[in-house]
Motif scaffolding. Sequence first.
Motif, PDB file in Angstrom:
ATOM      1  N   LYS A 124      58.712  43.288 -34.802  1.00 34.97           N
ATOM      2  CA  LYS A 124      58.325  42.874 -34.017  1.00 34.97           C
ATOM      3  C   LYS A 124      57.033  43.711 -33.659  1.00 34.97           C
ATOM      4  O   LYS A 124      57.047  45.250 -34.157  1.00 34.97           O
ATOM      5  CB  LYS A 124      57.750  42.416 -32.850  1.00 34.97           C
ATOM      6  N   VAL A 180      54.479  41.721 -29.192  1.00 30.25           N
ATOM      7  CA  VAL A 180      54.639  42.421 -27.493  1.00 30.25           C
ATOM      8  C   VAL A 180      54.362  43.511 -27.460  1.00 30.25           C
ATOM      9  O   VAL A 180      54.194  44.764 -27.255  1.00 30.25           O
ATOM     10  CB  VAL A 180      56.591  42.265 -27.898  1.00 30.25           C
ATOM     11  N   LEU A 183      54.399  46.321 -31.883  1.00 26.28           N
ATOM     12  CA  LEU A 183      54.244  46.112 -30.250  1.00 26.28           C
ATOM     13  C   LEU A 183      53.436  47.229 -29.794  1.00 26.28           C
ATOM     14  O   LEU A 183      52.777  47.548 -30.049  1.00 26.28           O
ATOM     15  CB  LEU A 183      55.432  46.698 -30.323  1.00 26.28           C
ATOM     16  N   GLU A 208      62.994  44.790 -29.005  1.00 27.65           N
ATOM     17  CA  GLU A 208      61.907  44.104 -29.682  1.00 27.65           C
ATOM     18  C   GLU A 208      61.195  45.052 -31.023  1.00 27.65           C
ATOM     19  O   GLU A 208      60.862  44.278 -32.255  1.00 27.65           O
ATOM     20  CB  GLU A 208      59.862  44.123 -29.089  1.00 27.65           C
TER      21      GLU A 208
END
Length: 356
Positions: free
Chosen positions: A39, A206, A41, A34
């Motif tokens: 992204k 995420v 996180l 990820e």
Amino acid sequence: MTFDSLNLIEPISKAIKEEGYVTPTPIQAEAIPEVLMGKDLLGCAQTGTGKTAAFSIPILQILTNNPGITGRRRPIRSLIVTPTRELAIQIDESIRTYGRHTKLTSAVIFGGVNQNSQVNILRNGVDILVATPGRLLDLMNQKLVSIRDIEIFVLDEADRMLDMGFIHDIKKLLAVLPSNKQSLFFSATMPPAIVKLSAGILRNPVKVEVTPVSSTADTINQSIYFVDKPNKITLLMDILKDKKIKTALVFTRTKHGADKVVRVLQKNKIKAEAIHGNKSQNARQNALSNFKDQSTRVLVATDIAARGIDVDNLQHVINYDLPNIPESYVHRIGRTGRAGLMVPPFLFATQRKKPI
């Protein structure tokens, strides 16, 4: 899943193999892909599960694949903020380990020591900076550090940051950091205050949560001894008569308590040292080094060191004093049971009844 399946670049993959690592931990397996995709996180995993590698490995890969400005004056591209000096040093060591075959440079800065050597390293330019909040803000106020070019920001051990009163320092940093950065937020626990803080840092993050909040690792065997307070030290010495206990990490509630336990152990010819906030940085590092090479058998610590002690094959943690909150217990015993090692921490519970 293996590290080979994570599509890591050759320099990082080579370093991981040299360390003998084959299979990523759950937090690493979920977080690394990820983060590599750019992204934000929100990571929640108990201490000892490999959070440091979960963010340091993808940071190294992203910065290597996207070279920044080279030369002496290149800006700091990634900032990792963590609450304690011990943990900052540990993170920097991990970055140097995984990134030793890359051309990236890193530095670590923390308070409690003269700033000159840290400033000299920063003047040459570094790609990744690991810092504790106080020293970072101090050097920023002196115009010796700029974080305006940060591409990846990591806030590690966020719950501990709040416990230690760093919330205002973190807000000051957030006000200066660029808005278009990638942000990674890691915490061993997720109480409401942490969730609120993360919402102000992360954009459509995420969420990776590999264990229940405030849970202990399955690799840790736990035992409890009921003993009245005056007999605690006697019980501790009796436990340490077991020659199979090569080293033991003992936690006390206070600095005074840690020093007192050390004095009694030393008087009974048990090599022991204390590590807590009143000790100088050099004294703390020397005590930790002695413990790691087993020249010191017992290291007595307060909670300030609970997340910064990383000792290979540490098999015994003793809670001499009960922690005040469950999360502290999780962090304490998380110093052992790492990398799948099955180990037995002890908990001393004080009561008025006859000890058993």
